[in-house]
Design a protein around this motif. Sequence first.
Motif, PDB file in Angstrom:
ATOM      1  N   VAL A   3      -1.074  -0.545  -4.551  1.00 54.91           N
ATOM      2  CA  VAL A   3      -1.997   0.598  -4.698  1.00 54.91           C
ATOM      3  C   VAL A   3      -1.239   1.876  -4.346  1.00 54.91           C
ATOM      4  O   VAL A   3      -0.557   1.936  -3.319  1.00 54.91           O
ATOM      5  CB  VAL A   3      -3.238   0.460  -3.767  1.00 54.91           C
ATOM      6  N   ASP A   4      -1.342   2.865  -5.218  1.00 52.68           N
ATOM      7  CA  ASP A   4      -0.740   4.178  -4.936  1.00 52.68           C
ATOM      8  C   ASP A   4      -1.627   5.252  -5.547  1.00 52.68           C
ATOM      9  O   ASP A   4      -2.247   5.047  -6.595  1.00 52.68           O
ATOM     10  CB  ASP A   4       0.666   4.275  -5.527  1.00 52.68           C
ATOM     11  N   ILE A   5      -1.651   6.405  -4.881  1.00 49.75           N
ATOM     12  CA  ILE A   5      -2.496   7.506  -5.370  1.00 49.75           C
ATOM     13  C   ILE A   5      -1.890   8.170  -6.607  1.00 49.75           C
ATOM     14  O   ILE A   5      -2.605   8.808  -7.379  1.00 49.75           O
ATOM     15  CB  ILE A   5      -2.723   8.531  -4.222  1.00 49.75           C
ATOM     16  N   LEU A  40       0.831  -1.212   0.000  1.00 50.90           N
ATOM     17  CA  LEU A  40       0.000   0.000   0.000  1.00 50.90           C
ATOM     18  C   LEU A  40       0.865   1.262   0.000  1.00 50.90           C
ATOM     19  O   LEU A  40       1.860   1.327   0.734  1.00 50.90           O
ATOM     20  CB  LEU A  40      -0.928  -0.023   1.229  1.00 50.90           C
ATOM     21  N   ALA A  41       0.442   2.260  -0.801  1.00 49.70           N
ATOM     22  CA  ALA A  41       1.292   3.431  -1.094  1.00 49.70           C
ATOM     23  C   ALA A  41       2.601   2.886  -1.675  1.00 49.70           C
ATOM     24  O   ALA A  41       3.693   3.207  -1.224  1.00 49.70           O
ATOM     25  CB  ALA A  41       1.516   4.284   0.153  1.00 49.70           C
ATOM     26  N   CYS A  42       2.427   2.061  -2.694  1.00 47.84           N
ATOM     27  CA  CYS A  42       3.513   1.193  -3.184  1.00 47.84           C
ATOM     28  C   CYS A  42       4.605   1.944  -3.916  1.00 47.84           C
ATOM     29  O   CYS A  42       5.685   1.403  -4.136  1.00 47.84           O
ATOM     30  CB  CYS A  42       2.941   0.102  -4.097  1.00 47.84           C
ATOM     31  N   ASP A 101      -6.734   5.567  -3.716  1.00 49.41           N
ATOM     32  CA  ASP A 101      -6.474   6.271  -2.465  1.00 49.41           C
ATOM     33  C   ASP A 101      -6.557   5.249  -1.325  1.00 49.41           C
ATOM     34  O   ASP A 101      -7.557   4.514  -1.241  1.00 49.41           O
ATOM     35  CB  ASP A 101      -7.540   7.372  -2.299  1.00 49.41           C
ATOM     36  N   ALA A 102      -5.557   5.234  -0.466  1.00 48.66           N
ATOM     37  CA  ALA A 102      -5.524   4.264   0.633  1.00 48.66           C
ATOM     38  C   ALA A 102      -6.729   4.408   1.567  1.00 48.66           C
ATOM     39  O   ALA A 102      -7.042   3.488   2.322  1.00 48.66           O
ATOM     40  CB  ALA A 102      -4.222   4.423   1.422  1.00 48.66           C
ATOM     41  N   SER A 103      -7.413   5.550   1.509  1.00 42.54           N
ATOM     42  CA  SER A 103      -8.578   5.720   2.396  1.00 42.54           C
ATOM     43  C   SER A 103      -9.857   5.162   1.760  1.00 42.54           C
ATOM     44  O   SER A 103     -10.927   5.219   2.363  1.00 42.54           O
ATOM     45  CB  SER A 103      -8.771   7.196   2.736  1.00 42.54           C
ATOM     46  N   MET A 161       2.807  -1.110   4.388  1.00 45.91           N
ATOM     47  CA  MET A 161       2.740   0.298   3.961  1.00 45.91           C
ATOM     48  C   MET A 161       4.073   0.919   4.367  1.00 45.91           C
ATOM     49  O   MET A 161       4.238   1.399   5.497  1.00 45.91           O
ATOM     50  CB  MET A 161       1.548   0.984   4.637  1.00 45.91           C
ATOM     51  N   ASN A 162       5.022   0.851   3.455  1.00 46.88           N
ATOM     52  CA  ASN A 162       6.383   1.302   3.777  1.00 46.88           C
ATOM     53  C   ASN A 162       6.508   2.801   3.494  1.00 46.88           C
ATOM     54  O   ASN A 162       6.413   3.237   2.354  1.00 46.88           O
ATOM     55  CB  ASN A 162       7.378   0.509   2.901  1.00 46.88           C
ATOM     56  N   TYR A 163       6.720   3.577   4.545  1.00 48.79           N
ATOM     57  CA  TYR A 163       6.847   5.035   4.442  1.00 48.79           C
ATOM     58  C   TYR A 163       5.661   5.653   3.703  1.00 48.79           C
ATOM     59  O   TYR A 163       5.839   6.482   2.812  1.00 48.79           O
ATOM     60  CB  TYR A 163       8.195   5.417   3.791  1.00 48.79           C
TER      61      TYR A 163
END
Length: 271
Positions: free
Chosen positions: A70-72, A42-44, A98-100, A115-117
């Motif tokens: 998944v990334d925005i 996540l937020a890859c 969006d992660a939300s 979810m790394n950084y």
Amino acid sequence: MSLNSFAHLYEEATIVESRPSVLDILDNYAPQLHSDMSILDLACGSGTVTRVIHEQCSAKNIKPPRIVGVDIGDMFIEAFNENKKAYGWETAQGFVGDASDLHMCKDGEFDLVIMNYGLFAVADAVANKVTAEIRRVLKPGGRAFFTVWRDNFISRMFQGTNRAVGRPQEEVDRHDLGKWSLAETSHDTLVAGGFEPSKVKHFRHDDTFGLANQKSLVDRFDQPFWKNVGTAAWTDDQKPRWRAEVEKLILKEQEERGGLQANCWIFVAEK
Ligand SMILES: C[S@@+](CC[C@H](N)C(=O)[O-])C[C@H]1O[C@@H](n2cnc3c(N)ncnc32)[C@H](O)[C@@H]1O
């Protein structure tokens, strides 16, 4: 200035800092990788986590698990998909999202979320929704891992260079790690998302780098990615000062701290 515009330069520029925490998670906190798992990166970004998982699977001769990235940032997912092609990530799929709002993921779909950084990168207003969505998509007993910076040369580099060339204080402050350097912030955000406090744990992960070769370090931060991100708002008179100001800060950091720090919290939350 959005990182998305520099997505194609991001991975090689940041891999030194972003990779060790993923190795630490996989080696010391996550269950053994196996091919029947489903993992959410996540937020890859362009797929740092996915890349390390593939490297570990290939070293251990395991067929890689299914991975959803998944990334925005659309440019990040474009770079993720280029990596998928280049490295043969056949079981990985990248989505702009969006992660939300992980509507592309089902309830209880994943054994692991990493979810790394990424948690500090989402807007404050949606951080609790992000952790609620992560909890929703985890299987019962599944685990989510988060890394957040605790003490980091790069934030000092951006603050110090902006201060040195006389940028407004709000541009200096934007690079402060602020509340996310405190463990309570991530802990409270996970609990607000529905994780039970007794199932949220955190650990320190510390890296120091840069002692070996001063010039190569300055060269590294003089690459287009760091220079573009660091000087995007600067005037044409200020931009040429980037390299010299970075060099001063590296010397100061080495004198005061014995190397460049990249220290984070690793959070583990179990559903
Ligand atoms: C510091 S990068 C980390 C990338 C990658 N995980 C790594 O380890 O290198 C932060 C990432 O978070 C992404 N991001 C920021 N807000 C987001 C959101 N609301 N949903 C999904 N991704 C987001 C950014 O586009 C960026 O790729």
